[in-house]
Motif scaffolding. Structure first.
Motif: not given
Length: 91
Positions: A31-36, A64-69
């Motif tokens: 979640r933190l990774l996607a937010e960042e 797009a990568n944030a959504s996948n992560a």
């Protein structure tokens, strides 16, 4: 927030995901990774709108990568698979 700080945070979260974590911690870090990554994408879009260089990274690609992560499918910047525990589900 500065783009370089966001990139450092992303790198840190990616390294943490490569360690042995319980599922709760893994989900928190995802979640933190996607937010960042979303923050970095926003910063890059803002820089692109103002005409400054976006360091060669397309904001749309990061988004797009944030959504996948967030979905636990791939690492947001490198495309590496992220280990998940398919037996565990959040009900």
């Amino acid at each position: 927030m500065d783009k370089s700080v966001a990139r450092l945070n992303i790198e840190h979260y990616q390294k943490l995901l490569k360690t042995d974590l319980d599922e709760t911690k893994r989900q928190t870090i995802l979640r933190l990774l996607a937010e960042e990554e979303a923050t970095l994408a926003r910063l890059l879009r803002s820089a692109a709108k103002t005409g400054s260089k976006a360091d060669g990274i397309k904001a749309d690609g990061i988004k797009a990568n944030a959504s996948n992560a967030a979905a636990g499918r791939i690492d947001g910047l490198t495309g590496d698979a992220i280990r998940t525990n398919p037996a565990k589900t959040d009900d």
